[in-house]
Design a protein around this motif. Structure first.
Motif, PDB file in Angstrom:
ATOM      1  N   ALA A   1       0.849  -1.204   0.000  1.00 10.68           N
ATOM      2  CA  ALA A   1       0.000   0.000   0.000  1.00 10.68           C
ATOM      3  C   ALA A   1       0.879   1.248   0.000  1.00 10.68           C
ATOM      4  O   ALA A   1       0.642   2.208  -0.741  1.00 10.68           O
ATOM      5  N   LEU A   2       1.915   1.219   0.813  1.00  9.54           N
ATOM      6  CA  LEU A   2       2.840   2.355   0.917  1.00  9.54           C
ATOM      7  C   LEU A   2       3.471   2.662  -0.441  1.00  9.54           C
ATOM      8  O   LEU A   2       3.504   3.811  -0.886  1.00  9.54           O
ATOM      9  N   LEU A   3       3.936   1.613  -1.136  1.00  9.74           N
ATOM     10  CA  LEU A   3       4.613   1.844  -2.412  1.00  9.74           C
ATOM     11  C   LEU A   3       3.639   2.247  -3.501  1.00  9.74           C
ATOM     12  O   LEU A   3       3.931   3.099  -4.337  1.00  9.74           O
ATOM     13  N   ALA A   4       2.452   1.608  -3.511  1.00 11.39           N
ATOM     14  CA  ALA A   4       1.475   1.943  -4.553  1.00 11.39           C
ATOM     15  C   ALA A   4       1.065   3.407  -4.439  1.00 11.39           C
ATOM     16  O   ALA A   4       0.879   4.104  -5.433  1.00 11.39           O
ATOM     17  N   LEU A   5       0.958   3.907  -3.197  1.00 12.17           N
ATOM     18  CA  LEU A   5       0.510   5.289  -3.004  1.00 12.17           C
ATOM     19  C   LEU A   5       1.648   6.304  -2.991  1.00 12.17           C
ATOM     20  O   LEU A   5       1.508   7.400  -3.527  1.00 12.17           O
ATOM     21  N   TYR A   6       2.758   5.944  -2.342  1.00 14.06           N
ATOM     22  CA  TYR A   6       3.832   6.937  -2.138  1.00 14.06           C
ATOM     23  C   TYR A   6       5.170   6.504  -2.720  1.00 14.06           C
ATOM     24  O   TYR A   6       6.202   7.108  -2.411  1.00 14.06           O
ATOM     25  N   GLY A   7       5.155   5.442  -3.526  1.00 18.50           N
ATOM     26  CA  GLY A   7       6.406   4.926  -4.081  1.00 18.50           C
ATOM     27  C   GLY A   7       7.193   5.988  -4.833  1.00 18.50           C
ATOM     28  O   GLY A   7       8.421   6.077  -4.694  1.00 18.50           O
TER      29      GLY A   7
ATOM     30  N   ALA B   1      -4.936  -4.510  -6.584  1.00 22.58           N
ATOM     31  CA  ALA B   1      -4.640  -3.292  -7.360  1.00 22.58           C
ATOM     32  C   ALA B   1      -3.328  -2.658  -6.894  1.00 22.58           C
ATOM     33  O   ALA B   1      -2.557  -2.136  -7.696  1.00 22.58           O
ATOM     34  N   GLN B   2      -3.067  -2.713  -5.586  1.00 22.42           N
ATOM     35  CA  GLN B   2      -1.801  -2.164  -5.076  1.00 22.42           C
ATOM     36  C   GLN B   2      -0.623  -2.955  -5.648  1.00 22.42           C
ATOM     37  O   GLN B   2       0.379  -2.396  -6.097  1.00 22.42           O
ATOM     38  N   LYS B   3      -0.776  -4.283  -5.636  1.00 24.64           N
ATOM     39  CA  LYS B   3       0.330  -5.119  -6.146  1.00 24.64           C
ATOM     40  C   LYS B   3       0.490  -4.939  -7.658  1.00 24.64           C
ATOM     41  O   LYS B   3       1.608  -4.902  -8.175  1.00 24.64           O
ATOM     42  N   LEU B   4      -0.628  -4.808  -8.359  1.00 30.37           N
ATOM     43  CA  LEU B   4      -0.562  -4.623  -9.814  1.00 30.37           C
ATOM     44  C   LEU B   4       0.126  -3.301 -10.164  1.00 30.37           C
ATOM     45  O   LEU B   4       0.877  -3.218 -11.141  1.00 30.37           O
ATOM     46  N   THR B   5      -0.124  -2.278  -9.361  1.00 27.95           N
ATOM     47  CA  THR B   5       0.531  -0.980  -9.571  1.00 27.95           C
ATOM     48  C   THR B   5       2.049  -1.159  -9.582  1.00 27.95           C
ATOM     49  O   THR B   5       2.758  -0.610 -10.436  1.00 27.95           O
ATOM     50  N   ILE B   6       2.537  -1.959  -8.642  1.00 28.50           N
ATOM     51  CA  ILE B   6       3.990  -2.179  -8.520  1.00 28.50           C
ATOM     52  C   ILE B   6       4.491  -3.007  -9.715  1.00 28.50           C
ATOM     53  O   ILE B   6       5.511  -2.668 -10.335  1.00 28.50           O
TER      54      ILE B   6
ATOM     55  N   GLN C   1       0.974   4.270 -10.317  1.00 32.15           N
ATOM     56  CA  GLN C   1      -0.261   5.010 -10.628  1.00 32.15           C
ATOM     57  C   GLN C   1      -1.471   4.263 -10.076  1.00 32.15           C
ATOM     58  O   GLN C   1      -2.376   3.874 -10.828  1.00 32.15           O
ATOM     59  N   PHE C   2      -1.464   4.069  -8.772  1.00 32.51           N
ATOM     60  CA  PHE C   2      -2.526   3.283  -8.132  1.00 32.51           C
ATOM     61  C   PHE C   2      -3.926   3.816  -8.446  1.00 32.51           C
ATOM     62  O   PHE C   2      -4.848   3.055  -8.680  1.00 32.51           O
ATOM     63  N   ARG C   3      -4.052   5.145  -8.471  1.00 30.03           N
ATOM     64  CA  ARG C   3      -5.399   5.700  -8.657  1.00 30.03           C
ATOM     65  C   ARG C   3      -5.949   5.470 -10.054  1.00 30.03           C
ATOM     66  O   ARG C   3      -7.127   5.677 -10.308  1.00 30.03           O
ATOM     67  N   ARG C   4      -5.115   5.038 -10.979  1.00 26.75           N
ATOM     68  CA  ARG C   4      -5.602   4.784 -12.334  1.00 26.75           C
ATOM     69  C   ARG C   4      -5.968   3.316 -12.552  1.00 26.75           C
ATOM     70  O   ARG C   4      -6.358   2.942 -13.661  1.00 26.75           O
ATOM     71  N   VAL C   5      -5.818   2.477 -11.513  1.00 27.95           N
ATOM     72  CA  VAL C   5      -6.149   1.057 -11.698  1.00 27.95           C
ATOM     73  C   VAL C   5      -7.663   0.898 -11.660  1.00 27.95           C
ATOM     74  O   VAL C   5      -8.326   1.381 -10.736  1.00 27.95           O
ATOM     75  N   TYR C   6      -8.212   0.236 -12.671  1.00 31.51           N
ATOM     76  CA  TYR C   6      -9.639  -0.097 -12.636  1.00 31.51           C
ATOM     77  C   TYR C   6      -9.752  -1.349 -11.774  1.00 31.51           C
ATOM     78  O   TYR C   6      -9.043  -2.326 -12.000  1.00 31.51           O
ATOM     79  N   SER C   7     -10.646  -1.336 -10.772  1.00 35.15           N
ATOM     80  CA  SER C   7     -10.743  -2.585 -10.012  1.00 35.15           C
ATOM     81  C   SER C   7     -12.162  -2.944  -9.646  1.00 35.15           C
ATOM     82  O   SER C   7     -13.001  -2.107  -9.338  1.00 35.15           O
ATOM     83  N   GLU C   8     -12.382  -4.229  -9.748  1.00 35.99           N
ATOM     84  CA  GLU C   8     -13.692  -4.837  -9.530  1.00 35.99           C
ATOM     85  C   GLU C   8     -13.401  -6.116  -8.739  1.00 35.99           C
ATOM     86  O   GLU C   8     -12.493  -6.864  -9.112  1.00 35.99           O
ATOM     87  N   GLY C   9     -14.152  -6.343  -7.674  1.00 39.06           N
ATOM     88  CA  GLY C   9     -13.857  -7.516  -6.841  1.00 39.06           C
ATOM     89  C   GLY C   9     -14.701  -8.726  -7.182  1.00 39.06           C
ATOM     90  O   GLY C   9     -15.312  -8.792  -8.253  1.00 39.06           O
ATOM     91  N   ILE C  10     -14.735  -9.671  -6.238  1.00 40.87           N
ATOM     92  CA  ILE C  10     -15.386 -10.956  -6.530  1.00 40.87           C
ATOM     93  C   ILE C  10     -16.744 -11.110  -5.842  1.00 40.87           C
ATOM     94  O   ILE C  10     -17.392 -12.140  -5.994  1.00 40.87           O
ATOM     95  N   ALA C  11     -17.181 -10.070  -5.120  1.00 47.32           N
ATOM     96  CA  ALA C  11     -18.375 -10.235  -4.286  1.00 47.32           C
ATOM     97  C   ALA C  11     -19.642 -10.553  -5.079  1.00 47.32           C
ATOM     98  O   ALA C  11     -20.562 -11.163  -4.549  1.00 47.32           O
TER      99      ALA C  11
END
Ligand code: HSE
Length: 436
Positions: A106-112, A203-208, A219-229
């Motif tokens: 989370a730290l790297l995806a947001l502040y990396g 999404a955080q891991k994909l950003t990295i 660019q975490f905020r640009r990841v499109y994400s949809e979960g499994i619920a």
């Protein structure tokens, strides 16, 4: 050579795993690094827990800043998680000339971007193998092992909790809620399991991964994400009938007009190796132009697997500590001045195939109306199954697989189909990834 001194922040599952691994394999680690690597300072939310773990073998500090600023600490290992305190401490360690090893996705995806820039300026390393895929050495593979390739795409099962939940739903037919409760009991889920099932963790891991693969900023905020619920047992069963498994995938792809960055459930052909990755295991499939597809598989979480990555980073940093900063491996695989500004594609522009399931009245002409709507948007049907109506039932399920189409055309077609008086309720749409 004198030993390398490590300051450990956090004694949770991974912190304890790191301490144990460094002690258990100390001899082997010394053989590889050419010098001993030892924890000399520790700070944790509970000083008592820290003391229980390290006894008199390291100094337990009352405040984490005593660790980030200790004159004799060479490398600070950040394993406290979260973003606020972790960001401050990592930046403080860098400012005091310490190298940093972190497992904090989370730290790297947001502040990396900020953290790497600060590290670059100060001439220190920030290593983060444990931030993606637990013990799988995917960061090293992308940054070094595959460095000769132009990466075409990555598709990863990078959230163990979601994968466990989907596996249980498919294999044992349990409901989404039951499966998730079991994943939480096993200790894999994030403190807030919505982070897992809504795709945020992935999404955080994909950003990295995307930053490393394409040499772009985080660019975490640009990841499109949809979960499994919203997945149902019916969709999982229909997918199986059609020869597919449903997986929560993190996908990043170099497309002609930009980079795709998306996390969502997807149908994957059951014959692909990655479709057999079950339970809490993780796997990352990387397609390079020279090497072709490569698959990295292993435990994506847990104390010892994650510690394996943390200690590997400690070894790497130790080996490079005396190298001139210009000759170290760059944080994001390319030299910082060569980071690319390639745009991230909005999800509407993404092209892939689709699984569509709709409930319709069993009447003549219904299928023709649906086919007309799809054809008007140049969406071609690849396969279709219509279920026999149950005794006395007047509604049937139609399941279609489309050829590749643009997401926004598919969304418009779905809206038009849902407006037909003969279609009952919503159309279920799941993307299909052939992974070729
Ligand atoms: N909650 C994560 C998962 C743990 O389920 O994969 C590892 O980041």
């Amino acid at each position: 050579m004198r030993p390398i001194n490590v300051g450990l922040l956090g004694v949770g599952t991974v912190g304890r795993g790191t301490w144990d691994l460094l002690s258990r394999n100390a001899g082997e680690i010394r053989r590889r690094a050419g010098r001993a690597i030892r924890v000399t300072h520790v700070a944790a939310r509970s000083a008592e827990r820290a003391r229980e773990l390290v006894g008199a073998r390291a100094r337990v500090c009352a405040h984490p800043r005593e660790v980030t600023r200790a004159a004799d600490v060479d490398i600070v290992v950040e394993l406290i998680g979260g973003t606020d305190a972790a960001r401050e401490l990592v930046l403080d360690a860098i400012a005091h000339g310490k190298h940093v090893v972190t497992a904090n996705k989370a730290l790297l995806a947001l502040y990396g971007n900020e953290i790497f820039a600060a590290a670059q300026k100060r001439g220190v390393m920030v290593a983060f193998e444990a931030s993606v895929g637990g013990g799988i050495p995917i960061v090293k593979a992308l940054r070094e092992g595959l460095a000769a390739n132009r990466i075409e795409w990555i598709a990863g099962i990078i959230n163990g909790t979601s994968n466990y939940t989907l596996t249980e739903m498919r294999e044992r037919g349990v409901s989404f809620e039951e499966a998730l409760a079991e994943a939480q009991r096993l200790g894999y889920a994030e403190a807030d399991p919505r982070m897992d099932i809504e795709g945020v963790d992935a999404a955080q891991k994909l950003t990295i991964l995307a930053a490393l693969a394409f040499g772009i900023p985080m660019q975490f905020r640009r990841v499109y994400s949809e979960g499994i619920a919203k997945l149902t047992r019916e969709d999982i069963a229909y997918a199986e009938e059609l020869g597919y498994r449903i997986k929560l995938l993190g996908i990043t792809r170099r497309a002609p007009r930009g980079i795709e960055l998306r996390v969502h459930p997807a149908l994957v052909p059951a014959r692909r190796l990655i479709a057999s990755v079950e339970g809490v295991m993780n796997a990352v499939l990387v397609k390079g132009d020279a090497v072709g597809p490569t698959l990295f598989y292993g435990a994506g979480a847990g104390g010892q697997p994650t510690a394996s990555a943390v200690v590997a980073d400690l070894l790497d940093v130790t080996r490079l500590i005396t190298a001139d900063p210009e000759h170290r491996v760059p944080h994001l695989a390319v030299q910082p001045e060569h980071l690319a500004r390639t745009p991230i594609l909005p999800i509407g522009e993404v092209e892939t195939s689709y699984y569509l399931r709709m409930r319709v009245l069993d009447r003549p002409g219904v299928l023709a109306d649906i086919a007309r709507i799809l054809a008007a948007r140049r969406i071609s049907i690849g396969a279709m199954v219509q279920k026999e109506p149950g005794a006395g039932e007047k509604q049937v399920d139609i399941v279609m697989l489309t050829h590749r189409a643009r997401e926004k055309d598919v969304a418009a077609a779905i809206a038009a189909i849902e407006r037909l008086a003969t279609v009952v309720g919503r159309v279920r749409r799941i993307r299909v990834e052939e992974l070729l």
